[in-house]
Design an enzyme around this catalytic site. Structure first.
Site, short mmCIF file in Angstrom:
data_model
loop_
_atom_site.label_atom_id
_atom_site.label_comp_id
_atom_site.label_asym_id
_atom_site.label_seq_id
_atom_site.Cartn_x
_atom_site.Cartn_y
_atom_site.Cartn_z
CB ILE A 105 7.92 -33.50 8.77
CG1 ILE A 105 9.17 -32.61 8.70
CG2 ILE A 105 6.74 -32.73 9.32
CD1 ILE A 105 8.96 -31.33 7.89
CG ASP A 106 7.65 -38.98 6.80
OD1 ASP A 106 7.70 -39.32 7.99
OD2 ASP A 106 6.69 -39.22 6.05
CE LYS A 107 17.42 -38.80 3.79
NZ LYS A 107 18.27 -39.97 3.50
#
Length: 345
Positions: free
Chosen positions: A143-145
């Protein structure tokens, strides 16, 4: 360095190529993926009838005796770091983490340390039995930062293969909660004119497109209808905010899992996520629709309001069905509370 030997015989009607034949016939308990087997062939770790063979395309016959030598897993080049983790579940084969916003999953040129992998190497230590010949956590999805929420990570090769197969088959249950601009409601005639958008019973918005890198900005993904990778996102409204409604809490679930998928798809539908600096544009909410505190909370929210709330899958070793939930983080809960405040008249 310690090693283990795996011995077996090629069964009837084998594929012509050695790599495909041993991938078919290698004992399941060996926990060797096709990629790993190909590397073992190329490095001289596979013998056919007593002779090392280093060409994956080599021919192999029925009844050939195969010996695979697997060296003990090497230490990862990535350094362990003592970073606190919110562990939801852990056993010998896998670990489920509730990742905070701001943490990168895997080291990259712009983020060489402080990542989830660094933290897991410290947390798991000797419990990592090796993934792909290296003592490292097996990342099967990301999942994105700036997205918070649930991630499952493999601690062994067999778990890595089993989890990766489930993600490839799209059988993993993944639900996200997000805060977006507007209300993606089936009664909105505008949405019915958006290419790729359709509605299912219960006012569920379904977005079906192809996704690929943006033609001019390589850091972004973009919607296409030819080329790219097939992507399907569904979303439903949980709660709407404002008078008239100018923002919504939505539940999203993925039929596919592409980079930035929810963010790109909701932006394509005209309902980009609050706080999203990449796909949100410079949208502003009318001060007449929300309280002053609500408007300020939206303006001050500095990350995409997206949280991986539910993760469900079959345990790759025991076969048990597992399902985990993670509550919204404090920043998103605070934003919702501000959005609910009444407008002063």
């Amino acid at each position: 360095m310690a090693s283990r030997r795996i011995e077996f015989v090629i069964a009837d009607n084998p594929p012509k190529r050695l790599d495909k034949a041993i991938a078919r016939d290698v004992p399941e308990e060996a926990s060797l993926s096709r990629t790993r087997l190909a590397r073992l062939i190329e490095s001289g770790g596979v013998a056919v009838d007593g002779q090392a063979v280093t060409e994956p395309k080599a021919r192999v016959a029925e009844g050939a005796e195969i010996v695979i030598t697997v060296e003990e897993a090497e230490d990862s080049h990535i350094g362990p770091e003592d970073i606190p983790l919110d562990v939801i579940y852990e056993d010998d084969d896998l670990i489920v983490i509730n990742k905070p916003a701001g943490m990168v999953v895997h080291p990259a040129p712009g983020s060489p340390s402080g990542t989830l992998v660094n933290a897991l190497l410290h947390h798991c230590g000797a419990d990592l039995s090796g993934v792909g010949g290296v003592k490292r956590p097996g990342i099967v999805h990301r999942i994105d930062k700036e997205t918070s929420g649930l991630l499952v990570v493999a601690k062994s090769d067999v778990a890595h293969q089993g989890l990766a197969a489930q993600f490839e088959r799209h059988t993993v249950e993944r639900y996200y909660q997000a805060l977006c601009y507007g209300t993606p409601d089936g009664n909105d005639p505008r949405l019915r004119g958006v290419r790729g958008a359709s509605f299912e019973p219960g006012h569920i918005l379904k977005i079906t497109t192809q996704l690929a890198r943006h033609r001019t900005d390589r850091q972004r993904q973009a919607v296409f209808f030819e080329g790219g990778r097939h992507a399907i996102t569904r979303a439903r409204i949980i709660e709407a905010f404002g008078t008239p409604a100018v923002a919504s809490l939505v539940e999203c679930w993925l039929e596919t899992g592409r980079t930035h998928q929810i963010r790109v798809h909701l932006a394509h539908a005209g309902h980009s996520l609050l706080g999203d600096p990449t796909y949100g544009g410079k949208r502003k909410i009318s001060p007449k629709a929300l309280s002053a505190a609500g408007v300020a909370a939206v303006d001050g929210f500095s990350r995409q309001a997206l949280h991986a709330a539910v993760l469900g899958f079959k345990h790759p070793v025991s076969g048990e069905m597992l399902r985990f939930e993670a509550p919204l983080p404090d920043d998103m809960q605070g934003l919702i509370m501000a959005l609910r405040l009444p407008v002063a008249r």
